[in-house]
Motif scaffolding. Structure first.
Motif, PDB file in Angstrom:
ATOM      1  N   ASP A 110       0.824  -1.208   0.000  1.00 45.85           N
ATOM      2  CA  ASP A 110       0.000   0.000   0.000  1.00 45.85           C
ATOM      3  C   ASP A 110       0.861   1.262   0.000  1.00 45.85           C
ATOM      4  O   ASP A 110       0.446   2.313  -0.483  1.00 45.85           O
ATOM      5  N   VAL A 111       2.083   1.163   0.561  1.00 45.90           N
ATOM      6  CA  VAL A 111       3.019   2.284   0.577  1.00 45.90           C
ATOM      7  C   VAL A 111       4.373   1.757   0.130  1.00 45.90           C
ATOM      8  O   VAL A 111       4.894   0.800   0.712  1.00 45.90           O
ATOM      9  N   TYR A 112       4.942   2.358  -0.896  1.00 41.83           N
ATOM     10  CA  TYR A 112       6.232   1.896  -1.400  1.00 41.83           C
ATOM     11  C   TYR A 112       6.985   3.080  -2.021  1.00 41.83           C
ATOM     12  O   TYR A 112       6.377   4.070  -2.443  1.00 41.83           O
ATOM     13  N   PRO A 113       8.329   2.998  -2.046  1.00 39.41           N
ATOM     14  CA  PRO A 113       9.130   4.109  -2.569  1.00 39.41           C
ATOM     15  C   PRO A 113       9.083   4.162  -4.094  1.00 39.41           C
ATOM     16  O   PRO A 113       8.959   3.132  -4.756  1.00 39.41           O
ATOM     17  N   ILE A 114       9.203   5.380  -4.631  1.00 41.85           N
ATOM     18  CA  ILE A 114       9.236   5.549  -6.093  1.00 41.85           C
ATOM     19  C   ILE A 114      10.510   6.246  -6.552  1.00 41.85           C
ATOM     20  O   ILE A 114      10.817   6.253  -7.739  1.00 41.85           O
TER      21      ILE A 114
END
Length: 234
Positions: free
Chosen positions: A192-196
């Motif tokens: 649901d939350v990840y680095p880009i």
């Protein structure tokens, strides 16, 4: 009479105490099953009545057991405020607090019935063996927890500085970044939350490597403590 009651209420190497332990364990499992069945929708009134009778029977037996344990205890205050003494009390208290009272707020007390499962620990030698192992390794476990909390915080700080500008809605603050740090260090990775950003992805790689080690450390600590406990017993 007190010596006779103590001989079977407390787990001893005699047939009567074993049968008593099995009986209490069966009632604990039965009460947990009825607790689960009560959550089913559209139960018939007859089924609800049967479940109520089973619950009353279990609580009566648990209450008698609790009173007998206080009676045979060498130090009654010490037993009452001990871990198992409190568990025995919590296991029966919700029934008496909500008995005859139709208050929806008291429904939360039903959740405390789950504490009955902890009563099984008393009657299981393998569980007691495991508890002793945990106690012997408590310093290592506390150190592991402290280091893990530090790593979670540092991970949250790191990902915040890498991703805050790119994803201000997900990494608004360090406190918001703690969720990412927890699911990453524990290798859960909900997605649901990840680095880009490139920096965030590289940072995540190192955090994942650390997370793999964190997952393995408690297993090694506990298995080592169990081995020491078994050797000591032999």
């Amino acid at each position: 009479m007190r010596a006779f009651i103590k001989s079977f209420v407390e787990f001893n190497d005699n047939k009567l105490s074993r049968w008593f332990a099995f009986f209490i364990q069966a009632l604990i499992l039965l009460s947990l099953i009825t607790f689960s069945v009560e959550t089913l929708p559209n139960l018939q009134p007859q089924t609800q009545a049967v479940l109520r009778v089973i619950e009353i029977f279990c609580v009566v037996v648990f209450t008698i057991e609790y009173v007998l344990r206080i009676y045979v205890a060498d130090s009654k205050p010490r037993f009452i405020f001990s871990f198992f003494g409190l568990i025995d009390l919590i296991a029966i208290l919700p029934f008496y607090l909500s008995f005859g009272v139709d208050l929806r707020s008291l429904r939360a007390l039903r959740f405390l019935r789950l504490f009955r499962i902890l009563k099984l620990v008393r009657y299981n030698r393998a569980m007691n063996h495991f508890v002793r192992a945990i106690k012997s390794a408590k310093e290592e476990i506390l150190l592991f927890i402290f280091i893990t909390l530090m790593l979670i915080y540092f991970s949250a700080v790191g990902i915040y500085y890498f991703e805050n500008e790119a994803q201000p809605e997900h990494f608004t603050s360090i406190f918001d970044s703690l969720w990412w740090a927890i699911i990453t260090l524990t290798t859960v990775g909900y997605g649901d939350v990840y680095p880009i950003t490139v920096g965030g992805k590289v940072f995540t790689f190192f955090i994942l490597m650390i997370g793999l080690g964190i997952v393995a450390i408690p297993t090694g600590i506990i298995s080592s403590a169990l081995t020491r406990s078994v050797d000591k017993k032999e």
